[in-house]
Design a protein around this motif. Structure first.
Motif: not given
Length: 165
Positions: A90-94, A120-131
């Protein structure tokens, strides 16, 4: 003409593309994750030829992205349900949705990614889960993982040496 298989490559991108890189597969996964389950639903929504749909569904089942569940014995009819692996797609498609909206929607956004609670619309971001660090373009790079070959480690080391000069 037979398509080249990337299944034996060590690159995780190539291996993923081997399973879902064909556009029908991505669209089938999009629709399965949106709730479509039956062959006729996929065929009607996508306008795909039955033989192509059969091949793509079989490949997605074989790749472990969908499970086939019998819902009618005579004649045999199946539903196709996303597995945990399929739901992880799913995140790949998003990300593709966000990329397409940004770069290939000159008429404006027709499908938006929205918060499930507020709508509400979201602004998708790639986030490092560790930091918690958000990727904006240059913060991250590909590097050798624990199972990387010596050749791959050397290639990344050469790249890093050139960048540090």
């Amino acid at each position: 003409m037979e398509r080249k298989s990337f299944a034996d490559m060590v690159c995780p991108i190539a291996r993923s593309l081997d399973r879902v890189g064909e556009w029908w597969s991505m669209l089938i996964m999009r629709d399965a994750l949106a709730g479509l389950r039956r062959f006729d639903e996929f065929q009607k929504k996508l306008g795909i030829a039955p033989n192509m749909l059969t091949r793509r569904l079989n490949a997605l089942v074989e790749a472990g992205l969908l499970e086939r569940h019998l819902y009618n014995a005579r004649p045999p009819r199946y539903e196709y349900v996303p597995t945990d692996r399929g739901r992880d797609f799913r995140p790949v498609l998003f990300a593709l949705l966000a990329f397409g909206n940004k770069h290939f929607a000159p008429e404006g956004v027709s499908v938006d990614l929205c918060d499930i609670d507020t709508g509400k619309p979201v602004d998708l971001a790639l986030v490092d889960r560790n930091t918690g660090r958000v990727y904006t373009g240059t913060e991250f790079k590909m590097g050798a993982g624990p199972a990387a070959s010596d050749g791959l480690r050397k290639r990344f080391a050469r790249r890093d040496a050139v960048k540090s000069n």
